[in-house]
Every structure is written in structure tokens, then in C-alpha cells.
Design a protein around this motif. Structure first.
Motif, PDB file in Angstrom:
ATOM      1  N   LEU A 246       1.018  -1.289  -0.104  1.00 27.71           N
ATOM      2  CA  LEU A 246      -0.012   0.099   0.078  1.00 27.71           C
ATOM      3  C   LEU A 246       0.863   1.324   0.102  1.00 27.71           C
ATOM      4  N   LEU A 247       2.247   1.005   0.498  1.00 31.74           N
ATOM      5  CA  LEU A 247       2.827   2.365   0.546  1.00 31.74           C
ATOM      6  C   LEU A 247       3.907   2.531  -0.810  1.00 31.74           C
ATOM      7  N   GLU A 248       4.252   1.731  -1.631  1.00 34.14           N
ATOM      8  CA  GLU A 248       5.426   1.464  -2.616  1.00 34.14           C
ATOM      9  C   GLU A 248       4.690   1.794  -3.841  1.00 34.14           C
ATOM     10  N   GLU A 249       3.300   2.758  -3.750  1.00 36.17           N
ATOM     11  CA  GLU A 249       2.664   2.658  -5.164  1.00 36.17           C
ATOM     12  C   GLU A 249       3.419   3.296  -6.167  1.00 36.17           C
ATOM     13  N   GLU A 250       4.420   4.345  -5.815  1.00 34.40           N
ATOM     14  CA  GLU A 250       5.079   4.939  -6.954  1.00 34.40           C
ATOM     15  C   GLU A 250       6.146   4.151  -7.725  1.00 34.40           C
ATOM     16  N   ARG A 251       6.536   3.050  -6.869  1.00 32.92           N
ATOM     17  CA  ARG A 251       7.360   2.064  -7.792  1.00 32.92           C
ATOM     18  C   ARG A 251       6.701   0.922  -8.438  1.00 32.92           C
ATOM     19  N   GLN A 252       5.344   0.584  -7.882  1.00 33.84           N
ATOM     20  CA  GLN A 252       4.705  -0.422  -8.496  1.00 33.84           C
ATOM     21  C   GLN A 252       4.053   0.302  -9.711  1.00 33.84           C
ATOM     22  N   THR A 253       3.791   1.400  -9.975  1.00 32.33           N
ATOM     23  CA  THR A 253       3.007   2.062 -11.012  1.00 32.33           C
ATOM     24  C   THR A 253       3.814   1.517 -12.311  1.00 32.33           C
ATOM     25  N   PRO A 254       5.097   2.091 -12.714  1.00 26.48           N
ATOM     26  CA  PRO A 254       5.515   1.729 -13.994  1.00 26.48           C
ATOM     27  C   PRO A 254       5.370   0.039 -14.024  1.00 26.48           C
ATOM     28  N   ILE A 255       5.696  -0.562 -13.333  1.00 24.31           N
ATOM     29  CA  ILE A 255       5.563  -1.864 -13.668  1.00 24.31           C
ATOM     30  C   ILE A 255       4.303  -2.424 -13.834  1.00 24.31           C
TER      31      ILE A 255
END
Lengths: 393, 393
Positions: free
Chosen positions: A376-385
Motif C-alpha cells: 500500500l505504500l510503495e505505489e510509486e514504484r509499482q506503478t510503472p511495473i
């Protein structure tokens, strides 16, 4: 391909939770049937004329149908978990950072559907719902359900909506289990799955934590064997303990060091108290417990905890390989290095099994310090993936 | 030097727990005084004419004075924790593998003394003891105590026994904290300390687990604010949950995998139950909880849990270095790779601080899989280390 900037990513807007009553009973793994099942849901974006852009997102233990945008009817009580959730706008959905125009699940392109799980307490039929056969809440008579039952309910719900194929099923934790179950149970109806911080079978320590959480609830006299509705009390004390256990397992030990250390909460000196919080981390846990019991039903906690403990993709298939043999969906797995409740090893096992079967799969292990809460916290790093994966590679 | 074989190591024999009433009140860190303090203790071996061979062993949260040999009066209820403790001869002391003729703490050579801690429930004054001022059990009026208070009580007890210097103070976990406190508080009275699976200050995640355990007890209505003695009930439900949390933190995740996996307890198929154990690990936890509540007092659990949470060697000294500056004892530290409740890092910090101060110290990190329980299970590997250390190098 070029990843669109997420800087301009927007909100799914103001959304309302709607409800749909399933026309047919849902048959459960335990052998029982549930009649008159109602499903709470929200949708974001627009269904394409070809009906080929639908994505189902599945929530975890304490979430609900309100995954994105601002809630029209519930402006304060967020079901968002994780660090600093308490400082967040309560009206935002639990996965608002991932769902919306230009976000990971891009509502300019996809029709995103979120339902409250079967067994839930936020609009979908669960233990606190009225049993149509008796006119009283189910309580102790609500059946013990499984992740398969949840997925079967979602399938029936989508049928009622007129949606056959799904472009993707996505979720974290218990939500990831549902995505895996979809790929195995309905292989010809799912183009891809996004499985985040999840597992094909919870490891024994996770089974233990869940057992302790359930014991804390069922040992509370106010639980009354599950029939506490209408008594004027509820097993809040026990569910508070369950929630505290949950919070510690969702975080990592280093994250607790960083956030709290051994800082005292109220004074420079010890106050010599057995019952009051003394350290900041003690105060945090109590606050989390107190907030949770105002918004969540204890029987739903028991039900979902049992379901995620039971979940074992290999059960009935002899092995994980055999369970995955029929999968046709492309698979995206994301795990986090510091997640000790759903450790990367499980995602690696799923990835390896799919790879050995020649299925398209990719695994990203993100190095991040917040434990299971990372999903829930690392949305920014999951987004491009996620964006690249959904775009087809 | 030559290490004597431990193959022929023997038993400390049949032992009786004795009691001693301290002549003077014990002054506590909280500012209060405890009058009429009784100390339960056992001794093994013979005090030398020069009174220079005494070793004090300190127990952990759930132990008692019966550390070695066979109990004369308690043939069944072992206070031994850890894997397979339930299959062990209940009359044996909790550290019987380490104390006896030819063992690590060799009773052919040393006079080993073991006391039940202040605040305990096995003979030493604690919350369940009668307050001489009222004639009723202390209950909620028992003071909140610290590790310093425990050590101050041990000092007064040894004075009454006519023992000034100690050849060593030894213990694991909370017992190791006491050994550290001895070296700092009475530097000229301790020749050496043996600190096993312990820490100078519990890390925040450990603080959290202890807070949850205490919450489980104090939220149990049967706790009655601490005044449950004589009511015919006790907060067994809550203390059972506390004990389950403890057990999972004492073990490692891989040890749970090896011992239980996801094995079902009673059947090949799921039984669909929220309240009954389904997995073997669930059954194990419930069994441990049920056994523990028959032998342990909930207020003692709260008291000792709070004391070990408070313990911080650096408190009042600005830093760990300053706290250790006065130490003259030789220090032996033992830690275990899989111990995530008392991780090796803390022992490494103590070792480094002592080394920087030019103090004699040695640290052994033993690679073993059982988590914190290793300190009771890896006796064979600890024995030569402890024997060599006590022999002077």
C-alpha cells in the motif's frame, strides 16, 4: 514503450458504493449454499463497447469496495491500512494511489471494478447480514468460506453485470490469493493477473499469527459464540488484540525501529504503569486497535482470517505445478524484500512453477523497508511495473 | 586447556526449593518499598570455605528457582520452555542440561544458586503474595518493578546467605538482563557474567509483542484490574493469548516450517471451523496456552513483561558506553543466528562497547535454527564455551 508520466495522474472522482443482489444461490466449498447474496461494489472508468477492458481489483482482509476516488457517502472512515494511514484523507479509497486517470490501473483505459468480499462487513453478504431464512443476522450460522467461494461470488456478480472476460484480476495479500484463484479456476476468462505481496499458501508462522488473532476474538466473552449482534456489545477487546498482532506482522522490525525506536510516549521518565502505554510503539498499537474496532465486524475478521489461512493453491492438485498447469493468464508478481508475512520466497515459487510450465510470468522483488505494508505504500514504484505489464509487455 | 567430557555429566540430584525472608525492606526504582520480601531459592554444589565459588543463575520470564536436578516437591510441572518441553521429565529444572556435576555450570566446582525473581509466582514475593500490611494478596497494589529491583533483591538475599562476591552471574533472555545489571550495579562484586540470548534494551518490535501480551491479559474481564485473587476465576483466556504470542516469537519461522509445515491436525480434509484448531501449529499453540495458565500467574506475567520492556542499560547513563564504563567483570555473550526476538545485533553492540572500553569480553554467535528457544535447546554447544570461560579463558 513509453510510460506516461504519473505526475498528471488524477482522481477517480467522487464515487458511490452500489449493491447488486445475485439472482442465484452461491454454492460453497463447505457444501452449503448461500441464498440472496448481495454484493457491494464500485466501478471506475468506462466499460468499452467490446467489454474487453474490465479489471477486477480484490481487497485484503480489512479493505472494502471503496478502492479509489472520494467516497460520496463515507467521508471520514478510511479502510486504508499501513503507516500514516491515519493522516490520510479518510474519504479516499484504499488503493487510490493505484487506480485513477493516468495511474497504474488507468481508468482512462480500463473499467476497474472493486467488490467487497463475500463474508465482508461493508455491504456484501457476511456474518452480520440478515439471513433471509430467519430475518435475523447470521452470526454463528454464517458458513465458513474459502477464497474459492469469494471468487465464485465475484464470477456470479460479473455475470450479472454482463462481463465475461477480464483483462486483469489484481490484488495484494488476500487480494492476490483471489487473483491466483481466478487464474486457476477460470483460465479462459482472465487475460492477466497482478499478484502483489501474496502467496500460494500462507507459511506456518502466518498460520500461527492468524490463529492467535482468532483466539483473541473468540476468547472474548462478548463474542458469545458469534451471536453478539443486538446484544449491545461486541468483542472489541479481543479484536483490538487481533488488530495489534496484525499491525506488527504488517510492518518490519527495522521500520518499527525507524518510526518509533524506544521513544517514550508521554514523559521523559518512566511512569511505572502496567496498563497504560509507555513507549510510543505501545501507544500506536492501542490507537490502531481502537480505530479498527469502530469500523470492522469481528465475525468478518474471523471469516476472512480463516479463508486466507485455508488458501492453498496446490490443494486438490497434488502440487503447485499441477494447480498452475491450466493457467493461460499472463502473470505479474510483485513482492517486497522486508515483507516477512508474505515473503518474496512464495512469489519466487509461483514464478518458478509458471516458468517451468512455459507460462508467461514476471516477478519483481522491490527492495523496500516497510514490510507487508509496502503493497500500500510503495505505489510509486509499482506503478510503472503494472502499467507496462497491463500494456502487454 | 582440556575440556572435561560432558558425557559423564550428572544430575544435581533431588533438590528442594527453600525460602528466605529478607530482614530489610527492598527499595524500588518506582520509589516505593516492599517489606517482608520472601525469596524462593535452590542451591546446587558446595560453597567453598573461601566463599569464592558462588554462581547466581537468573531465570527468564516463565522460569522459577528450580533450575537443576529433580524437584523433591513438584514432580510433574516443568517450567522448562521450548520445543518438546512437553515431552521432558517434568521434575527436571529448566536449566538441568547446563547445571550439574561435569556440566557447563559444574557443581563439582561451583556453588550454583538460583532464585525465583522478585515479582514472581513461584515462592518469591510477587503480586499473588500476601501483603503483610493488609493480610490480603497484593493484586493491583503490587508495585511496578524493574530489572534493577530484581537484582537489588538478589543482592540482599545473597547478603543474608553470607555471600559477598560472585564468581559469575548467568542467565538467558530476561536472565541475561539481570546478569548485565549485576555487572553495572555491583562492579566490584562480580567476577564474570554469562549473558545468553539477551540484550541491553529490547528492540521496538519486542516492545510491541510484550505490549500485545499485556493487552491480551488486561482486556480479559476476569483480570478485574489485577484483583482476581479469591474471585474463583483468573484471566486465563487472555494469558493464553499472551502465551501464544510468546511462543511464536520464541521460535523462528523456519523452525515452524520444519516442525509443523501446513499439516492438518485431525483430518485429511478441511473441517470448516472458525474455532477449532485445524492446522497442527494451531493445535500446538492452544496446547501451550492451556498448559501455561495452569502454572503461571497473570499479574506476574504483566510484571515481568513490563520489567523486561523497561530494561535499558543505557538509561541514566547517556549511552551504553558510559553505562558499561564501570564494569570489571569478564563478559561472555552468546547469541543465536535465528533468534529474532533477541537478535545477535544487541550482543554485538554490547561486545563492541566493552571492547572499545578495553574490557575483557567474548561473543559467540551460534548458528542454530530454533530462534530464541535456542538458549534452552542448544545446551550441548554452549557447554564447552561456558566451561572454558568460567575456567578463566
Amino acid at each position: 514503450m513509453v510510460i506516461a508520466s504519473t505526475l498528471a495522474a488524477g482522481s477517480a472522482g467522487t464515487v458511490e458504493t452500489r449493491h447488486l443482489d445475485l439472482p442465484d444461490p452461491v454454492t460453497l466449498d463447505c457444501g452449503r449454499e448461500l441464498r440472496g447474496v448481495r454484493v457491494a461494489y464500485e466501478t471506475y472508468g468506462t466499460l468499452s463497447p467490446a467489454r474487453d477492458n474490465a479489471i477486477l481489483v480484490c481487497h485484503a482482509l480489512s479493505g472494502d469496495a471503496h478502492a479509489a476516488g472520494r467516497s460520496a457517502d463515507r467521508p471520514a472512515a478510511s479502510t486504508r491500512d499501513g503507516f500514516a494511514a491515519e493522516h490520510r484523507d479518510g474519504a479516499l479509497g484504499w488503493w487510490d494511489g493505484m487506480i485513477g486517470p493516468g495511474k497504474a490501473f488507468d481508468t482512462d483505459r480500463y473499467f476497474v471494478i472493486s467488490t467487497n468480499l463475500l463474508g465482508g462487513c461493508r455491504g456484501t453478504t457476511g456474518p452480520s447480514s440478515t439471513d433471509p431464512a430467519t430475518g435475523a443476522p447470521y452470526g454463528s450460522t454464517f458458513p465458513v468460506i474459502t477464497v474459492s467461494d469469494m471468487v465464485r461470488t465475484q464470477r456470479a456478480f460479473l455475470d450479472a453485470l454482463g462481463i465475461g472476460r477480464l483483462a486483469a484480476v489484481a490484488g495484494g495479500s488476500l487480494g492476490g490469493m483471489q487473483a491466483l484463484e481466478w487464474a486457476v479456476r477460470y483460465p479462459d476468462q482472465v487475460d492477466s493477473i497482478v499478484v502483489i505481496a501474496s502467496t500460494h499458501a500462507l507459511h506456518p508462522q502466518g498460520v500461527a499469527w492468524n490463529a492467535i488473532a482468532r483466539e483473541a476474538i473468540t476468547r472474548d466473552p462478548a463474542w458469545r459464540g458469534g451471536d453478539y449482534y443486538g446484544t449491545g456489545s461486541a468483542p472489541d477487546a479481543g479484536m483490538g488484540v487481533a488488530r495489534m498482532v496484525g499491525h506488527v506482522t504488517y510492518l518490519s522490525a527495522p521500520a518499527l525501529d525507524t518510526k518509533f525506536g524506544r521513544r517514550l510516549q508521554f514523559a521523559d521518565d518512566l511512569r511505572y504503569t502496567l496498563t497504560e502505554p509507555e513507549f510510543a510503539v505501545e501507544s500506536y498499537l492501542r490507537h490502531q486497535a481502537d480505530a479498527f474496532v469502530t469500523r470492522f465486524d469481528a465475525n468478518t475478521y474471523l471469516t476472512l482470517s480463516r479463508a486466507l489461512t485455508y488458501f492453498d493453491l496446490a490443494r486438490g492438485h497434488d502440487s503447485l505445478d499441477r494447480a498452475l498447469a491450466a493457467v493461460t493468464a499472463r502473470t505479474l508478481l510483485i513482492a517486497f524484500t522486508s515483507d516477512w508475512l508474505y515473503p518474496p520466497a512464495a512469489s519466487q515459487e509461483i514464478d518458478a512453477a509458471l516458468r517451468a510450465l512455459g507460462k508467461p510470468t514476471e516477478l519483481h522483488v522491490i527492495d523496500a523497508p516497510y514490510g507487508h505494508d509496502c503493497f500500500l505504500l510503495e505505489e510509486e514504484r509499482q506503478t510503472p511495473i503494472v502499467r507496462r505489464f497491463l500494456a502487454g509487455g
